[in-house]
Design a protein around this motif. Structure first.
Motif, PDB file in Angstrom:
ATOM      1  N   CYS A  48       0.855  -1.185   0.000  1.00  0.00           N
ATOM      2  CA  CYS A  48       0.000   0.000   0.000  1.00  0.00           C
ATOM      3  C   CYS A  48       0.896   1.241   0.000  1.00  0.00           C
ATOM      4  CB  CYS A  48      -0.908  -0.004   1.226  1.00  0.00           C
ATOM      5  SG  CYS A  48      -1.932   1.482   1.341  1.00  0.00           S
ATOM      6  N   PRO A  49       0.854   2.033  -1.061  1.00  0.00           N
ATOM      7  CA  PRO A  49       1.690   3.228  -1.119  1.00  0.00           C
ATOM      8  C   PRO A  49       1.381   4.218   0.006  1.00  0.00           C
ATOM      9  CG  PRO A  49       0.822   2.717  -3.289  1.00  0.00           C
ATOM     10  CD  PRO A  49       0.133   1.815  -2.323  1.00  0.00           C
ATOM     11  N   ALA A  50       0.121   4.326   0.403  1.00  0.00           N
ATOM     12  CA  ALA A  50      -0.236   5.240   1.492  1.00  0.00           C
ATOM     13  C   ALA A  50       0.381   4.774   2.804  1.00  0.00           C
ATOM     14  CB  ALA A  50      -1.751   5.339   1.621  1.00  0.00           C
ATOM     15  N   TYR A  51       0.375   3.478   3.050  1.00  0.00           N
ATOM     16  CA  TYR A  51       1.016   2.942   4.255  1.00  0.00           C
ATOM     17  C   TYR A  51       2.507   3.252   4.243  1.00  0.00           C
ATOM     18  CZ  TYR A  51      -2.930   0.088   5.935  1.00  0.00           C
ATOM     19  OH  TYR A  51      -4.116  -0.349   6.448  1.00  0.00           O
ATOM     20  N   ALA A  52       3.126   3.139   3.088  1.00  0.00           N
ATOM     21  CA  ALA A  52       4.560   3.412   2.980  1.00  0.00           C
ATOM     22  C   ALA A  52       4.862   4.875   3.314  1.00  0.00           C
ATOM     23  CB  ALA A  52       5.062   3.072   1.585  1.00  0.00           C
ATOM     24  N   LEU A  53       4.020   5.784   2.832  1.00  0.00           N
ATOM     25  CA  LEU A  53       4.221   7.207   3.115  1.00  0.00           C
ATOM     26  C   LEU A  53       4.015   7.526   4.589  1.00  0.00           C
ATOM     27  CD1 LEU A  53       2.447   8.883   0.073  1.00  0.00           C
ATOM     28  CD2 LEU A  53       4.889   8.832   0.563  1.00  0.00           C
ATOM     29  N   LEU A  54       3.055   6.843   5.221  1.00  0.00           N
ATOM     30  CA  LEU A  54       2.734   7.108   6.626  1.00  0.00           C
ATOM     31  C   LEU A  54       3.555   6.269   7.597  1.00  0.00           C
ATOM     32  CD1 LEU A  54      -1.148   7.316   6.276  1.00  0.00           C
ATOM     33  CD2 LEU A  54       0.462   9.215   6.539  1.00  0.00           C
ATOM     34  N   GLY A  55       4.324   5.336   7.072  1.00  0.00           N
ATOM     35  CA  GLY A  55       5.154   4.486   7.919  1.00  0.00           C
ATOM     36  C   GLY A  55       4.369   3.400   8.642  1.00  0.00           C
TER      37      GLY A  55
END
Length: 63
Positions: A48-55
């Protein structure tokens, strides 16, 4: 890239994506329903790209 979506999370993403695609295909919702491809692919891949951005990480293997 490492997977960051757990099994349950991935299942919900695939189910939600397929549901949106089916609703768009049947004409019950507008063409925006085709964006269900995004959560479906995210669930299949496990990233999930959003998870990657939010850590964030819901995958137990990578912890």
């Amino acid at each position: 890239m490492k997977k960051n979506a757990g099994t349950l999370d991935r299942g919900f993403r695939v189910l939600a994506g397929l549901s949106l695609i089916e609703l768009a295909y049947s004409g019950l919702i507008g063409s925006w329903g085709w964006f269900g491809i995004v959560p479906m692919l995210s669930g299949v891949i496990g990233l999930c790209p959003a998870y990657a951005l939010l850590g964030l990480n819901t995958c137990r293997i990578n912890k």
